[in-house]
Design a protein around this motif. Structure first.
Motif, PDB file in Angstrom:
ATOM      1  N   GLU A 105       0.842  -1.194   0.000  1.00 40.16           N
ATOM      2  CA  GLU A 105       0.000   0.000   0.000  1.00 40.16           C
ATOM      3  C   GLU A 105       0.882   1.251   0.000  1.00 40.16           C
ATOM      4  OE1 GLU A 105      -3.234   1.299   0.060  1.00 40.16           O
ATOM      5  OE2 GLU A 105      -3.712  -0.587  -0.940  1.00 40.16           O
ATOM      6  N   ARG A 106       0.264   2.436  -0.032  1.00 44.48           N
ATOM      7  CA  ARG A 106       1.022   3.672  -0.165  1.00 44.48           C
ATOM      8  C   ARG A 106       1.999   3.903   0.974  1.00 44.48           C
ATOM      9  NH1 ARG A 106      -4.126   7.414  -1.148  1.00 44.48           N
ATOM     10  NH2 ARG A 106      -4.882   5.842   0.322  1.00 44.48           N
ATOM     11  N   GLU A 107       1.579   3.594   2.194  1.00 43.15           N
ATOM     12  CA  GLU A 107       2.410   3.900   3.353  1.00 43.15           C
ATOM     13  C   GLU A 107       3.375   2.780   3.719  1.00 43.15           C
ATOM     14  OE1 GLU A 107      -1.407   2.014   4.605  1.00 43.15           O
ATOM     15  OE2 GLU A 107      -0.842   3.657   3.277  1.00 43.15           O
ATOM     16  N   GLY A 108       3.343   1.672   2.978  1.00 42.39           N
ATOM     17  CA  GLY A 108       4.226   0.554   3.260  1.00 42.39           C
ATOM     18  C   GLY A 108       3.602  -0.754   2.814  1.00 42.39           C
ATOM     19  N   THR A 112      -5.224   2.822   6.978  1.00 43.59           N
ATOM     20  CA  THR A 112      -3.832   2.504   6.677  1.00 43.59           C
ATOM     21  C   THR A 112      -3.551   1.057   7.066  1.00 43.59           C
ATOM     22  OG1 THR A 112      -1.530   3.056   7.238  1.00 43.59           O
ATOM     23  CG2 THR A 112      -3.174   3.364   8.963  1.00 43.59           C
ATOM     24  N   LEU A 123      -0.601   0.526   8.451  1.00 42.98           N
ATOM     25  CA  LEU A 123       0.310   0.737   9.575  1.00 42.98           C
ATOM     26  C   LEU A 123      -0.306   0.193  10.857  1.00 42.98           C
ATOM     27  CD1 LEU A 123       1.727   4.340   9.030  1.00 42.98           C
ATOM     28  CD2 LEU A 123       3.087   2.274   9.363  1.00 42.98           C
ATOM     29  N   ASP A 145       8.402  -0.440   5.603  1.00 40.92           N
ATOM     30  CA  ASP A 145       8.018   0.951   5.330  1.00 40.92           C
ATOM     31  C   ASP A 145       8.276   1.359   3.879  1.00 40.92           C
ATOM     32  OD1 ASP A 145      10.742   0.941   5.537  1.00 40.92           O
ATOM     33  OD2 ASP A 145      10.880   2.567   6.993  1.00 40.92           O
ATOM     34  N   LYS A 146       9.282   0.776   3.235  1.00 43.81           N
ATOM     35  CA  LYS A 146       9.514   1.053   1.823  1.00 43.81           C
ATOM     36  C   LYS A 146       8.753   0.012   1.003  1.00 43.81           C
ATOM     37  CE  LYS A 146      14.011   3.249   2.507  1.00 43.81           C
ATOM     38  NZ  LYS A 146      15.467   3.219   2.190  1.00 43.81           N
TER      39      LYS A 146
END
Length: 476
Positions: free
Chosen positions: A260-263, A285, A287, A296-297
């Motif tokens: 996803e966008r945040e990880g 999210t 997260l 995280d990447k």
């Protein structure tokens, strides 16, 4: 204040589509100059309109591109995103033309978008903006059940289609086919059961068909069926979620990564797609999701070891800088254009098998076609024959019991006498479309001693099906 588009990217998506088409055109004989007709859009409308919001006037810019009207209506999604621009809209319209040709749906190709970040506006504001955009399109002939039919795309859904439908109805109350001016509507407003899941379901059916061909599976360095295959999904939106959910729950695949966008989340034992989706709905999210390793990447997870990689978000996520690191032997493009031309060249050189977007994510337009036909015929599928099928099933059960002298098991009886629901017919039609299209692409790629990749074969097959004489080449 204006929601204006950012500067277009040099070369970008439109050039990638043109280069991929060029590669396929080497396999098809066309009249001189006809390739330019295929690359050009018939018409592109740009509209800018002001709306007073929060005490100030804001200006919004949108586009609707029509690539081809060799068949009518022109068909394609409508996206709301701050990255929308004219080049990408025209490239996506071209993809729709080829996509419809591959799955043998009688539509031309179109696409539209509004440069806006929907997260920055509340529901009432989005309704006002959407209705105004719909009026701009309709008054210029770019919204009509006969000529141009939008559908949901990135940033839009059933809600927006309902607003567009109502706007068109109010503008043209005498059009008895007004319900067909958009597809992807709520079911109670003329939508089709199974449309929401259709693109993801189409990904599932495409993979199923691929794994029915042992030679194709072996050529990808894989073996067996979908069961147990390790899959990484990039993007758990509507398409990625449904594809991953169905592959996990119905085919026994193991979803080992979700990006996803945040990880990203990774779990070699397999992630619960439904649990991750529920967590995202609650928290917005991934997260903090408790039952997986978080990276995280997230983009780095594209290069993790897996059997099948499903990029299901936006275009260009696999590019020349990361293509060499991709380890998945099989990629199926659930998004439009997730692999750039340069990356495609690198992956082909490595022997990676790619099921291209113009085939793989065509499930949405197939079921949109069913919805449009339903709207124009003014009758739901199965209404005339469902009870007849049930009666015939009961006769078959009775005959079996009379001949065998035994009671039919309850599960068998239920399956034999059950008449098909509308959603059953939709899924059957979608399955058939994806199966036949794959078989024809596979046949074309090896016809005449050729050894084409799936993307080149799919583009070439699409071109052969487009009636160039109706692209207005001057042949009257």
């Amino acid at each position: 204040m204006s929601d204006q588009p950012t500067a277009t990217r040099s070369g970008s998506f439109q050039q990638n589509v043109a280069l991929m088409l060029d590669r396929a055109l080497k396999e098809v004989k066309l009249e001189p100059g006809a390739d330019r007709a295929l690359k050009s859009c018939n018409a592109t409308l740009q509209v800018s309109f002001p709306i007073k919001l929060r005490g100030e006037v804001r200006t919004f810019t949108g586009w609707r591109a029509v690539h081809s009207t060799h068949r009518l209506p022109a068909k394609g999604g409508l996206r709301f995103s701050p990255t929308v621009d004219q080049d990408d809209t025209e490239a996506l319209a071209a993809l729709m033309t080829y996509k419809c040709a591959i799955v043998d749906v009688p539509f031309g190709g179109s696409k539209g978008g509004l440069c806006i970040d929907p997260t920055q506006y509340d529901r009432d504001e989005m309704e006002l903006i959407t209705r105004r955009f719909a009026r701009e399109l309709a008054r210029r002939g770019f919204l009509s059940p006969a000529t141009n039919v939008p559908a949901p795309d990135v940033g839009t859904g059933q809600r927006e289609m309902a607003w567009i439908l109502d706007t068109y109805k109010n503008l043209y109350p005498e059009d008895i086919n007004y319900v067909g001016c958009v597809t992807g509507k709520p079911v109670d407003l003329g939508g089709m059961p199974g449309r929401l899941e259709a693109t993801g379901r189409g990904i599932q059916y495409a993979l199923r068909e691929f794994f029915r061909h042992p030679a194709e599976v072996q050529a990808a360095g894989l073996q067996g069926s979908l069961e147990g295959k390790r899959i990484i999904v990039q993007g758990l939106g509507n398409v990625g979620y449904h594809a991953a959910k169905f592959l996990q729950e119905e085919d026994g695949a193991r979803i080992v990564g979700i990006i996803e966008r945040e990880g990203a989340l990774i779990d070699e034992r397999g992630l619960s797609v439904e649990a991750v989706r529920c967590y995202m709905n609650e928290h917005g999210t991934v997260l903090g999701y408790p039952d997986a390793r978080f990276v995280d990447k997230g983009a780095s997870v594209l290069a993790e070891d897996c059997d099948v990689l499903i990029p299901a978000a936006l275009e260009g996520v696999i590019h020349k800088d990361n293509a060499e690191s991709i380890r998945a032997p099989l990629i199926i493009e659930a998004a439009n254009g997730p692999i750039t031309y340069e990356a495609d060249e690198i992956l082909r050189g490595k022997g990676t098998v790619i099921l291209p977007d113009i085939y793989a994510n065509a499930g949405g337009v197939v079921v949109s076609y069913f919805e449009w036909i339903r709207n124009l015929s003014h009758i739901r599928f199965g209404r005339l024959q469902r009870r007849l099928d049930e009666t015939r099933g009961e006769h078959i059960v009775s005959a079996l019991e009379m001949m065998s002298g035994e009671k039919t098991p309850a599960w068998m009886r239920e399956n034999l006498i059950r008449g098909a629901e509308e959603v059953d017919l939709v899924r059957s039609g979608l399955d058939d479309a994806m199966r036949v299209a794959f078989q024809e692409i596979a046949r074309f790629r090896r016809e005449g001693g050729r050894h084409l990749d799936y993307r080149t074969a799919a583009y070439a097959l699409a071109v052969t099906r487009i009636n160039l004489g109706s692209l207005d080449l001057g042949a009257y």
